[in-house]
Design a protein around this motif. Structure first.
Motif, PDB file in Angstrom:
ATOM      1  N   SER A 147     -71.721  14.704  12.522  1.00  0.00           N
ATOM      2  CA  SER A 147     -72.353  15.461  13.601  1.00  0.00           C
ATOM      3  C   SER A 147     -72.290  16.955  13.335  1.00  0.00           C
ATOM      4  CB  SER A 147     -71.707  15.129  14.941  1.00  0.00           C
ATOM      5  OG  SER A 147     -70.378  15.613  14.984  1.00  0.00           O
ATOM      6  N   PRO A 165     -75.224  15.532  18.369  1.00  0.00           N
ATOM      7  CA  PRO A 165     -74.012  15.307  19.170  1.00  0.00           C
ATOM      8  C   PRO A 165     -73.160  14.189  18.572  1.00  0.00           C
ATOM      9  CG  PRO A 165     -75.956  15.387  20.566  1.00  0.00           C
ATOM     10  CD  PRO A 165     -76.434  15.378  19.149  1.00  0.00           C
ATOM     11  N   THR A 166     -71.853  14.302  18.738  1.00  0.00           N
ATOM     12  CA  THR A 166     -70.924  13.328  18.176  1.00  0.00           C
ATOM     13  C   THR A 166     -71.184  11.926  18.729  1.00  0.00           C
ATOM     14  OG1 THR A 166     -69.279  15.073  17.980  1.00  0.00           O
ATOM     15  CG2 THR A 166     -68.487  12.831  17.780  1.00  0.00           C
ATOM     16  N   SER A 200     -83.424  19.346  15.542  1.00  0.00           N
ATOM     17  CA  SER A 200     -82.147  19.498  16.238  1.00  0.00           C
ATOM     18  C   SER A 200     -81.524  20.855  15.970  1.00  0.00           C
ATOM     19  CB  SER A 200     -81.184  18.380  15.842  1.00  0.00           C
ATOM     20  OG  SER A 200     -80.920  18.424  14.462  1.00  0.00           O
ATOM     21  N   LEU A 208     -80.479  23.573  18.896  1.00  0.00           N
ATOM     22  CA  LEU A 208     -79.122  24.088  18.959  1.00  0.00           C
ATOM     23  C   LEU A 208     -79.120  25.604  18.996  1.00  0.00           C
ATOM     24  CD1 LEU A 208     -76.095  23.398  18.901  1.00  0.00           C
ATOM     25  CD2 LEU A 208     -76.204  23.576  16.425  1.00  0.00           C
TER      26      LEU A 208
END
Length: 70
Positions: free
Chosen positions: A14, A20-21, A58, A62
């Motif tokens: 991640s 996300p984890t 992503s 972020l």
């Protein structure tokens, strides 16, 4: 093996993929269930490929979150 595949791999992957984890953990669980060991190896790259195919970035999302928080 369980510690590595369910705790360390999601956290490490991640951080490198900007996912996300929890999402990374879910990808690894489903990948292992459907493809076995190959799912653990190829699950994240396949998911990132599908995100690129759909057009989701992503890293861009972020950076938007970080600038809006400042």
């Amino acid at each position: 093996h369980a510690l590595e595949s369910y705790v360390l791999n999601p956290k490490l992957m991640s951080s490198k993929t900007n996912l996300p984890t929890f999402i990374t953990f879910i990808i690894l669980v489903f990948g292992e269930h459907f493809l076995g060991v190959w799912g653990l190896i190829l699950g994240i790259p396949i998911f990132i490929f599908f995100l690129d195919l759909v057009g989701v970035d992503s890293a861009q999302q972020l950076s938007k979150k970080e600038t809006s928080a400042d």
